[in-house]
Design an enzyme around this catalytic site. Structure first.
Site, PDB file in Angstrom:
ATOM      1  N   GLU A 162       0.838  -1.182   0.000  1.00 64.81           N
ATOM      2  CA  GLU A 162       0.000   0.000   0.000  1.00 64.81           C
ATOM      3  C   GLU A 162       0.881   1.242   0.000  1.00 64.81           C
ATOM      4  O   GLU A 162       1.783   1.367   0.813  1.00 64.81           O
ATOM      5  CB  GLU A 162      -0.890  -0.014   1.256  1.00 64.81           C
ATOM      6  CG  GLU A 162      -1.913   1.067   1.269  1.00 64.81           C
ATOM      7  CD  GLU A 162      -2.647   1.161  -0.059  1.00 64.81           C
ATOM      8  OE1 GLU A 162      -3.419   0.254  -0.356  1.00 64.81           O
ATOM      9  OE2 GLU A 162      -2.418   2.134  -0.806  1.00 64.81           O
ATOM     10  N   LYS A 221       8.433  -1.587  -1.900  1.00 68.04           N
ATOM     11  CA  LYS A 221       7.775  -0.799  -0.849  1.00 68.04           C
ATOM     12  C   LYS A 221       8.822  -0.218   0.110  1.00 68.04           C
ATOM     13  O   LYS A 221       8.797   0.967   0.449  1.00 68.04           O
ATOM     14  CB  LYS A 221       6.790  -1.708  -0.102  1.00 68.04           C
ATOM     15  CG  LYS A 221       6.219  -1.141   1.161  1.00 68.04           C
ATOM     16  CD  LYS A 221       5.212  -0.045   0.907  1.00 68.04           C
ATOM     17  CE  LYS A 221       4.831   0.618   2.186  1.00 68.04           C
ATOM     18  NZ  LYS A 221       3.499   1.048   2.333  1.00 68.04           N
ATOM     19  N   CYS A 277       5.538   4.181   9.122  1.00 67.62           N
ATOM     20  CA  CYS A 277       6.242   3.477   8.039  1.00 67.62           C
ATOM     21  C   CYS A 277       7.726   3.785   7.899  1.00 67.62           C
ATOM     22  O   CYS A 277       8.537   2.878   7.834  1.00 67.62           O
ATOM     23  CB  CYS A 277       5.567   3.792   6.717  1.00 67.62           C
ATOM     24  SG  CYS A 277       4.077   2.840   6.475  1.00 67.62           S
TER      25      CYS A 277
END
Ligand code: UDX
Ligand code: ADP
Length: 463
Positions: A162, A221, A277
């Site tokens: 995501e 990612k 993150c």
């Protein structure tokens, strides 16, 4: 395979908004979001969509539209797994706080629990989609658990990272720069990839949907987040040099951002990046590099974190130094506690670390954040384990509005770039404070000249 039922394990900042948008855009697919946390599910089911547990602009409207139609929130994990053809794993993967890889590796215990639960429950073939940020090769681990503990059914594992940013989750989900899907290069793998491509192509054009092998997807990612965080640490490093030399970091950022090779985004100097993150993913990258013996690679990326920690500490030191080397018993007002504007998420927010430093110097912190509750702020401080909860309660207070938080303060620190801060009656705030009244603008959002003309002593980042 045509997907008609999706289950998502984890109703957090990633699972909640992502599934809400999938449900809105795919009315023919039944989407069930499950979580072990009963309170969280109850909040998602609150009759008033304004009370859903995650604040994101535009999200409550989408939930209001899809909930009860084809979007459901439930604690019945087994049932949802059993019914779905496609299962997203969207549980949290915090940095490990114990054992091997402590402080660096991602803690995969929640992921493993999910994999075991899926293996136990599934009686038909399933596509399992990793949505959480995971270390490279996690898909392999999930596959091994599923294949070795399952009921003999087939699993295809896809990596579908995501890229949404909090605060803009809904627009990011509706108009993504790209969708990345990693899967096996076997026929079954390709079928699974296509099934997920079909879900997204209900609203995303095919040329934005990228398919790769699983490991490229997983590593992309981590790489994307490392590059983004690196830009912030790079500009923050320049901010310190600017303060020493009389250059202005905002002007430098503007000048370099006009180089089309560099580009203008993610060059805002700040008190330091936060969020769930960046730090976690870089630590994870560092850990992976070290585990392959790639020490130079590990050191290179670790420096991004070192710089970020330095920037937070530098900000609190500056407050203490400017306030005549003591903040003991002084009231310091914090405007903002969330790690960025338009979210109620506080994970790794710079505010937590700055508050911790200042409380160590015996300051009293009074906070106003439009979306963060006092209990969350205190939890964040307790989590650091610097002092007892009782001590934190004595040191930090939170107020219903900024004017109350700033009354009688010696200094104001801007920790989050909430738009409303720019619209305040700063003269009124100034009149209610101790003099000289200081502003430490950790986000460079206020108008320095205007504040100085009122009488404030203004300190921005990098000027
Ligand atoms: C990030 C990535 O952007 C997203 O793609 C990924 O899926 C998750 O991690 P997020 O952490 O939600 O998203 O927010 P982001 O907008 O990236 O901001 C992270 C932190 O960097 C915030 O604390 C923000 O204030 C700070 N930041 C950002 C800066 O200090 N300066 C900038 O120029 C940009
Ligand atoms: P993220 O930002 O990655 O979405 P959050 O912490 O906001 O992280 O959300 C993760 C959610 O996953 C939490 O609500 C947590 O309760 C849930 N969760 C963790 N493990 C499991 C599990 N095994 N089964 C169901 N839900 C889980």
């Amino acid at each position: 395979m045509k997907i008609t039922k999706i289950c998502c394990i984890g109703a957090g900042y990633v699972g909640g908004p992502t599934m809400a948008v999938i449900a809105q855009k795919c009315p023919h697919i039944q989407v069930t979001v499950v979580d072990l946390n009963e309170q969280r599910i109850a909040d998602w089911n609150d009759p008033n969509p304004e009370n859903i547990p995650i604040y994101e602009p535009g999200l409550s409207e989408i939930v209001a539209e899809a909930r009860g139609r084809n979007l459901f929130f439930s604690t019945e994990v087994d049932k949802a797994i059993d019914e779905a053809q496609m299962i997203f794993i969207s549980v949290n993967t915090p940095t490990k706080t114990y054992g091997k890889g402590k402080g660096m590796a991602a803690d995969l215990k929640y992921i493993e629990l999910c994999a075991r639960q899926i293996a136990r429950v599934a009686k038909q073939n399933k596509i399992v989609v990793e949505k959480s940020t995971l270390p490279v090769r996690t898909a392999e681990a999930i596959k091994s658990i599923l294949d070795n503990t399952g009921n003999g059914v087939q699993f295809q594992i896809l990596s579908n990272p995501e890229f949404l940013a909090e605060g803009t989750a809904v627009t990011d989900l509706l108009n993504p720069d790209r969708i990345l899907i990693g899967g096996d290069t076997t026929e079954e793998g390709e079928e699974a990839i296509n099934a997920l491509v079909d879900v997204y192509s209900n609203w995303v054009s095919r040329d934005k949907i990228l398919t790769t092998n699983v490991w490229s997807s997983e590593l992309s990612k981590l790489t994307a987040n490392a590059f983004l965080a690196q830009r912030i640490s790079s500009i923050n490093a320049m901010s310190e040099l600017c303060e020493k030399t009389g250059a202005d970091v905002n002007e430098v950022a503007r000048a370099i951002g006009m180089d089309s090779r560099i580009g203008p985004k993610f060059l805002k100097a700040s008190v330091g990046f936060g969020g769930s993150c960046f730090q976690k993913d870089i630590l994870n990258l560092v850990y992976i590099a070290k585990s392959y013996g790639l020490n130079e690679v590990a050191d290179y990326w670790e420096q991004v974190i070192i710089m970020n920690d330095h920037q937070k500490r530098r900000f609190s030191n500056k407050i203490v130094q400017t306030l005549y080397n003591t903040v003991a018993d002084k009231k310091i007002a914090f405007l903002g506690w969330a790690f960025k504007k338009d979210t109620n998420d506080t994970r790794e927010s710079a505010a937590i670390y700055v508050a911790d430093d200042l409380i160590n110097e015996q300051a009293k912190i009074s906070v106003f954040d439009p979306k963060v509750s006092k209990s969350k702020m205190l939890n964040d401080l307790d989590y650091l384990e610097t002092r007892t909860s009782q001590e934190n309660i004595k040191a930090l207070n939170s107020f219903e509005n900024a004017y109350e938080a700033c009354k009688g303060a010696h200094a104001i620190a801007i920790l989050t770039e909430w738009d409303e801060f720019k619209t305040y009656d700063w003269k009124k705030i100034y009149d209610s404070m101790h003099k000289p009244a200081f502003v430490f603008d950790g986000r460079n959002i206020l108008n320095a000249k205007e504040l100085e003309s009122i009488g404030f002593v203004y300190n921005g980042i990098g000027s």
